[in-house]
Design an enzyme around this catalytic site. Structure first.
Site, PDB file in Angstrom:
ATOM      1  N   LYS A 171      23.956 -16.888  17.493  1.00 38.74           N
ATOM      2  CA  LYS A 171      22.774 -16.678  18.332  1.00 38.74           C
ATOM      3  C   LYS A 171      21.679 -16.152  17.409  1.00 38.74           C
ATOM      4  CE  LYS A 171      20.398 -14.008  20.460  1.00 38.74           C
ATOM      5  NZ  LYS A 171      18.948 -13.834  20.238  1.00 38.74           N
ATOM      6  N   GLU A 181      13.691   4.050  10.385  1.00 33.85           N
ATOM      7  CA  GLU A 181      13.336   2.803   9.704  1.00 33.85           C
ATOM      8  C   GLU A 181      12.026   2.253  10.274  1.00 33.85           C
ATOM      9  OE1 GLU A 181      15.669  -0.700  10.780  1.00 33.85           O
ATOM     10  OE2 GLU A 181      15.826  -1.168   8.650  1.00 33.85           O
TER      11      GLU A 181
HETATM   12  P1  NDP Z   1      17.404  -6.553  16.797  1.00 35.98           P
HETATM   13  O1  NDP Z   1      18.492  -5.557  16.821  1.00 35.98           O
HETATM   14  O2  NDP Z   1      16.259  -6.388  17.693  1.00 35.98           O
HETATM   15  O3  NDP Z   1      17.993  -8.019  17.111  1.00 35.98           O
HETATM   16  C1  NDP Z   1      19.067  -8.564  16.372  1.00 35.98           C
HETATM   17  C2  NDP Z   1      19.705  -9.674  17.184  1.00 35.98           C
HETATM   18  O4  NDP Z   1      20.329  -9.117  18.334  1.00 35.98           O
HETATM   19  C3  NDP Z   1      18.705 -10.702  17.698  1.00 35.98           C
HETATM   20  O5  NDP Z   1      19.290 -11.987  17.700  1.00 35.98           O
HETATM   21  C4  NDP Z   1      18.472 -10.236  19.114  1.00 35.98           C
HETATM   22  O6  NDP Z   1      18.009 -11.263  19.955  1.00 35.98           O
HETATM   23  C5  NDP Z   1      19.871  -9.805  19.496  1.00 35.98           C
HETATM   24  N1  NDP Z   1      19.956  -8.904  20.625  1.00 35.98           N
HETATM   25  C6  NDP Z   1      19.003  -8.086  21.156  1.00 35.98           C
HETATM   26  N2  NDP Z   1      19.496  -7.398  22.215  1.00 35.98           N
HETATM   27  C7  NDP Z   1      20.782  -7.791  22.360  1.00 35.98           C
HETATM   28  C8  NDP Z   1      21.825  -7.441  23.266  1.00 35.98           C
HETATM   29  N3  NDP Z   1      21.627  -6.535  24.231  1.00 35.98           N
HETATM   30  N4  NDP Z   1      23.028  -8.038  23.135  1.00 35.98           N
HETATM   31  C9  NDP Z   1      23.250  -8.944  22.152  1.00 35.98           C
HETATM   32  N5  NDP Z   1      22.297  -9.318  21.268  1.00 35.98           N
HETATM   33  C10 NDP Z   1      21.082  -8.745  21.357  1.00 35.98           C
HETATM   34  O7  NDP Z   1      16.961  -6.649  15.273  1.00 35.98           O
HETATM   35  P2  NDP Z   1      15.784  -7.495  14.642  1.00 35.98           P
HETATM   36  O8  NDP Z   1      16.009  -8.943  14.928  1.00 35.98           O
HETATM   37  O9  NDP Z   1      14.501  -6.888  15.050  1.00 35.98           O
HETATM   38  O10 NDP Z   1      16.038  -7.287  13.094  1.00 35.98           O
HETATM   39  C11 NDP Z   1      15.596  -6.180  12.400  1.00 35.98           C
HETATM   40  C12 NDP Z   1      16.709  -5.183  12.212  1.00 35.98           C
HETATM   41  O11 NDP Z   1      17.798  -5.814  11.545  1.00 35.98           O
HETATM   42  C13 NDP Z   1      16.298  -4.030  11.326  1.00 35.98           C
HETATM   43  O12 NDP Z   1      16.758  -2.815  11.870  1.00 35.98           O
HETATM   44  C14 NDP Z   1      17.014  -4.309  10.022  1.00 35.98           C
HETATM   45  O13 NDP Z   1      17.274  -3.187   9.239  1.00 35.98           O
HETATM   46  C15 NDP Z   1      18.261  -4.982  10.491  1.00 35.98           C
HETATM   47  N6  NDP Z   1      18.829  -5.789   9.412  1.00 35.98           N
HETATM   48  C16 NDP Z   1      19.975  -5.349   8.800  1.00 35.98           C
HETATM   49  C17 NDP Z   1      20.511  -6.034   7.727  1.00 35.98           C
HETATM   50  C18 NDP Z   1      21.770  -5.587   7.069  1.00 35.98           C
HETATM   51  O14 NDP Z   1      22.427  -6.418   6.457  1.00 35.98           O
HETATM   52  N7  NDP Z   1      22.154  -4.329   7.158  1.00 35.98           N
HETATM   53  C19 NDP Z   1      19.839  -7.234   7.195  1.00 35.98           C
HETATM   54  C20 NDP Z   1      18.644  -7.591   7.910  1.00 35.98           C
HETATM   55  C21 NDP Z   1      18.169  -6.890   8.988  1.00 35.98           C
HETATM   56  P3  NDP Z   1      16.431 -11.496  20.187  1.00 35.98           P
HETATM   57  O15 NDP Z   1      15.725 -11.256  18.906  1.00 35.98           O
HETATM   58  O16 NDP Z   1      16.390 -12.900  20.581  1.00 35.98           O
HETATM   59  O17 NDP Z   1      16.049 -10.526  21.240  1.00 35.98           O
END
Ligand code: NDP
Length: 487
Positions: A174, A380
């Protein structure tokens, strides 16, 4: 170049029940319609994955046959890297130089894990009993739900997909609703190239609907999540309710530590790369710079000078240094965090002001005097915002760096080998770069500490995250007896 996006579910590429728009953050307008999955699409993707687990083409494949399929995935990536990179750049605004380099590198992941897929050996432990032969086999965990963020879609998918396929799992991914295009297209290309149907499926839509359905789906055996700590906690809790394992790669507040004996120019390059490349929209962003007091003024002046020369612009241009922030809500969040930091006593020495109100750019921002009790020190930003702080002793530098609920990465700048080893051991993080920052390979494990998550990605052991063991006991002497007969 495709601009018609379809989901890949089993052997079919299909539209959703509805569509939503993905924004091109540079143009500030919708650029492509994305299929929105219904709950029945998630059901269909999970069912297709379950079926593939036992299909002759995938479930019945030997290790070398799976290796051949992983090489096929790598070849597809190599052949289509430029198209996929452009899709990512349009979707998330990351500069084409970086998306191209990243996606061109991903083939290496599949080739590395192909080399492991035919080395998943069992063991023959000593059972401690003469009449028992015991052996242990590794089996794939099953269907993996992979939930991805928007900042590096194909790369972060690859961290999961390559070892999962090596282990014999099937995956339903997803992507983020903010940057789904490259992953949707990748799945389509793989199906066309001959990856067996159901092995890799993609469903697109919002996290609160499609993401939640996937995590809660009874046909999913493991969830592999990359994203924010807040959502990661919810995902792990949901997985926990179903008693299935999860792995979480979450946020960070990483420190770059510059000791007095460091090569100053290299350290400044590392600080700039760590926080301003990709506009700080990376999990390992070096968002805190800790500088030995004797170098503090010099390093700060050089960082501020370099920050002001960063070229913001069209991410599709090869001469642009950084592109826009991925979407308006995120830009607003970055801006409000900087404003709050200033209210909490921070001084802005570079950037700190949004470009024009209708612009999606945020300038490289450097803050000093950030209070250690403030949100800016602990939370962050996921944007181009650096907090700089001096330190006097090695012990103080370690204490400051470890003063974080996160534990993803750190940079250490020193020419003293003993200090490099000592400080690396003391830092409570999963990755330490010495005299470097933000380097990455499939062979080096990547995992967080604390609220940066858990579960290893990359490195040989990553395959083990997608395997479980089965112990088989064989009685060899016909000596099994009725337990209730005495003597
Ligand atoms: P989010 O946590 O907002 O979203 C991540 C994914 O989870 C998206 O596909 C999102 O969908 C989905 N999602 C949101 N709500 C739910 C839910 N309730 N249940 C299941 N899935 C859900 O993160 P971001 O996309 O904004 O990414 C940024 C974050 O990712 C930062 O905190 C960053 O540090 C972290 N990150 C960590 C990495 C690592 O390897 N440690 C690498 C890269 C990023 P949708 O966007 O469609 O709402």
């Amino acid at each position: 170049m495709t601009e018609i996006l379809r989901m890949t579910i089993g052997g079919e590429c299909r539209p959703g029940v509805a569509t939503f728009s993905s924004l091109d953050p540079y143009l500030g307008k919708a650029w492509v319609d994305v299929p929105e999955a219904a709950e029945s699409d998630v059901d269909g993707a999970v069912a297709a994955a379950r079926q593939a687990l036992t299909s002759p083409a995938w479930g019945g494949a030997t290790g070398p046959e799976r290796a051949a399929l992983l090489h096929l995935v790598a070849d597809v990536l190599d052949a289509n890297a430029d198209e996929l990179a452009l899709l990512e750049t349009r979707d998330n605004g990351k500069v084409i130089r970086e998306t191209t380099a990243q996606i061109r590198s991903c083939g290496g992941w599949y080739r590395y894990f192909a080399g492991l897929s035919d080395k998943i050996n069992g063991t023959l432990p000593d059972t401690g009993r003469k009449n028992y032969l015991g052996y242990v086999v590794s089996e794939p965990v099953g269907v993996v739900g992979a939930i991805l963020p928007w900042n590096s879609p194909i790369l972060l998918l690859t961290f999961k997909l390559a070892p999962a396929l090596a282990a014999g799992c099937c995956v339903v991914a997803k992507p983020s609703e903010h940057a789904p295009a490259s992953i949707l297209r990748f799945a389509e290309l793989l199906l066309e190239a001959g990856l067996p149907p159901g092995v890799f499926n993609v469903v697109s839509g919002s996290g609160s609907a499609v993401g939640e359905w996937l995590v809660a789906h009874p046909g999913v055996d493991k969830v592999a999540f990359t994203g924010s700590t807040t959502v990661g906690r919810q995902v792990a809790a949901k997985a926990g309710e179903r008693l299935i394992p999860s792995s979480l790669e979450l946020g960070g507040k990483s420190a770059n530590i510059v000791f007095a004996d460091a090569d100053i120019e290299a350290a400044v390059n590392g600080i700039i790369a760590g926080i301003f490349a990709a506009s700080g929209q990376t999990c390992v962003a070096g968002s805190r710079a800790l500088i030995a007091r004797e170098l503090y003024d010099d390093v700060l002046a050089r960082v501020v000078a370099r920050a002001s020369t960063i070229r913001m612009g069209d991410p599709k241009s090869w001469t642009t240094d950084v592109g826009p922030i991925c979407f308006p809500g995120h830009l607003t969040r970055i801006d409000s965090m900087v404003r709050k930091a200033v209210r909490d006593g921070a001084a802005v020495v570079a950037g700190g002001e949004r470009e024009a109100a209708d612009s999606q750019f945020y300038p490289a921002t450097v803050l000093t005097d950030v209070a250690m009790t403030s949100m800016m020190w602990h939370e962050e930003v996921f944007g181009p915002v650096l907090a700089v702080m001096p330190f006097d002793t090695e012990g103080e530098a370690i204490t400051l760096a470890n003063d974080s609920k996160y534990g993803l990465a750190a940079g250490v700048w020193t020419n003293d080998l003993r200090r490099a080893v000592r400080v690396s051991a003391a830092l409570q993080v999963g990755t330490v770069w010495v005299n470097s920052y933000r380097t990455l390979t499939f062979a080096m494990p990547f995992e967080g500490r604390g609220q940066s998550g858990f579960g290893q990605e990359n490195g040989i052991e990553a395959v083990g995250q997608f395997l479980r063991r089965k112990s088989v006991w064989i009685e060899t002497e016909g000596s099994s007896r009725d337990p209730f007969v005495v003597g």
